[in-house]
Design a protein around this motif. Structure first.
Motif, PDB file in Angstrom:
ATOM      1  N   LYS A 188       0.835  -1.196   0.000  1.00  0.00           N
ATOM      2  CA  LYS A 188       0.000   0.000   0.000  1.00  0.00           C
ATOM      3  C   LYS A 188       0.878   1.257   0.000  1.00  0.00           C
ATOM      4  O   LYS A 188       0.613   2.211  -0.723  1.00  0.00           O
ATOM      5  N   ARG A 189       1.939   1.235   0.814  1.00  0.00           N
ATOM      6  CA  ARG A 189       2.837   2.381   0.859  1.00  0.00           C
ATOM      7  C   ARG A 189       3.487   2.607  -0.506  1.00  0.00           C
ATOM      8  O   ARG A 189       3.660   3.752  -0.937  1.00  0.00           O
ATOM      9  N   ALA A 190       3.835   1.549  -1.192  1.00  0.00           N
ATOM     10  CA  ALA A 190       4.439   1.675  -2.523  1.00  0.00           C
ATOM     11  C   ALA A 190       3.456   2.330  -3.494  1.00  0.00           C
ATOM     12  O   ALA A 190       3.842   3.199  -4.297  1.00  0.00           O
ATOM     13  N   ARG A 191       2.177   1.922  -3.419  1.00  0.00           N
ATOM     14  CA  ARG A 191       1.155   2.541  -4.276  1.00  0.00           C
ATOM     15  C   ARG A 191       1.005   4.021  -3.948  1.00  0.00           C
ATOM     16  O   ARG A 191       0.924   4.866  -4.842  1.00  0.00           O
ATOM     17  N   GLN A 192       0.952   4.338  -2.650  1.00  0.00           N
ATOM     18  CA  GLN A 192       0.797   5.728  -2.236  1.00  0.00           C
ATOM     19  C   GLN A 192       1.988   6.575  -2.686  1.00  0.00           C
ATOM     20  O   GLN A 192       1.822   7.714  -3.141  1.00  0.00           O
ATOM     21  N   ASN A 193       3.192   5.986  -2.557  1.00  0.00           N
ATOM     22  CA  ASN A 193       4.392   6.717  -2.961  1.00  0.00           C
ATOM     23  C   ASN A 193       4.373   7.040  -4.452  1.00  0.00           C
ATOM     24  O   ASN A 193       4.771   8.135  -4.855  1.00  0.00           O
ATOM     25  N   GLU A 194       3.912   6.106  -5.261  1.00  0.00           N
ATOM     26  CA  GLU A 194       3.822   6.360  -6.702  1.00  0.00           C
ATOM     27  C   GLU A 194       2.863   7.501  -6.998  1.00  0.00           C
ATOM     28  O   GLU A 194       3.144   8.370  -7.827  1.00  0.00           O
ATOM     29  N   ARG A 195       1.713   7.507  -6.317  1.00  0.00           N
ATOM     30  CA  ARG A 195       0.731   8.570  -6.525  1.00  0.00           C
ATOM     31  C   ARG A 195       1.298   9.929  -6.091  1.00  0.00           C
ATOM     32  O   ARG A 195       1.159  10.926  -6.800  1.00  0.00           O
ATOM     33  N   ARG A 196       1.905   9.980  -4.919  1.00  0.00           N
ATOM     34  CA  ARG A 196       2.458  11.230  -4.416  1.00  0.00           C
ATOM     35  C   ARG A 196       3.579  11.729  -5.321  1.00  0.00           C
ATOM     36  O   ARG A 196       3.712  12.925  -5.555  1.00  0.00           O
ATOM     37  N   TYR A 197       4.391  10.794  -5.833  1.00  0.00           N
ATOM     38  CA  TYR A 197       5.492  11.155  -6.726  1.00  0.00           C
ATOM     39  C   TYR A 197       4.939  11.840  -7.975  1.00  0.00           C
ATOM     40  O   TYR A 197       5.461  12.873  -8.413  1.00  0.00           O
ATOM     41  N   ALA A 198       3.880  11.293  -8.535  1.00  0.00           N
ATOM     42  CA  ALA A 198       3.285  11.864  -9.745  1.00  0.00           C
ATOM     43  C   ALA A 198       2.713  13.257  -9.467  1.00  0.00           C
ATOM     44  O   ALA A 198       2.905  14.191 -10.257  1.00  0.00           O
ATOM     45  N   VAL A 199       2.035  13.415  -8.339  1.00  0.00           N
ATOM     46  CA  VAL A 199       1.441  14.708  -7.990  1.00  0.00           C
ATOM     47  C   VAL A 199       2.531  15.739  -7.750  1.00  0.00           C
ATOM     48  O   VAL A 199       2.470  16.870  -8.258  1.00  0.00           O
ATOM     49  N   ASN A 200       3.550  15.357  -6.979  1.00  0.00           N
ATOM     50  CA  ASN A 200       4.634  16.286  -6.669  1.00  0.00           C
ATOM     51  C   ASN A 200       5.419  16.666  -7.917  1.00  0.00           C
ATOM     52  O   ASN A 200       5.832  17.821  -8.079  1.00  0.00           O
TER      53      ASN A 200
END
Length: 89
Positions: free
Chosen positions: A9-21
Motif C-alpha cells: 500500500k505504501r508503494a502505491r501511495q508513494n507512486e501517486r504522491r510522486y506523480a502529484v509532486n
C-alpha cells in the motif's frame, strides 16, 4: 520489493504522491521560466505581472511540501529584486 500488505500500500501511495509532486514542481518551474523570460526581454510590466502570478504557485509549493520555505523565500526575493532593477534601468 514490497511483501507485506502495508508495504504494498505504501508503494502505491508513494507512486501517486510522486506523480502529484512531479506535476506540481513542473508547474512551478513553468511559472519561474515565464518570469525569467520576461526579465530577459527587459519588459518591466510583463516581468512584474509574471512574478505576481508566480508567487502564489511558489507559496503553494511550500504548503504542499514540494519545496522548502527558505528556498521559496530566496527565489521570490531574488526575482523581485531583479524585476525591481528593471524599473530603475
Amino acid at each position: 520489493m514490497a511483501n507485506t500488505p502495508q508495504s504494498k500500500k505504501r508503494a502505491r501511495q508513494n507512486e501517486r504522491r510522486y506523480a502529484v509532486n512531479k506535476a506540481r514542481r513542473s508547474r512551478i518551474r513553468t511559472f519561474l521560466r515565464k518570469v525569467e523570460e520576461a526579465i530577459s526581454t527587459g519588459n518591466q510590466e510583463a516581468a512584474a505581472e509574471a512574478l505576481r502570478l508566480a508567487q502564489p504557485e511558489l507559496a503553494r509549493g511550500v504548503t504542499k511540501g514540494v519545496l522548502h520555505k527558505n528556498t521559496v523565500a530566496r527565489k521570490m526575493s531574488r526575482l523581485s529584486s531583479r524585476v525591481k532593477a528593471l524599473a530603475a534601468a
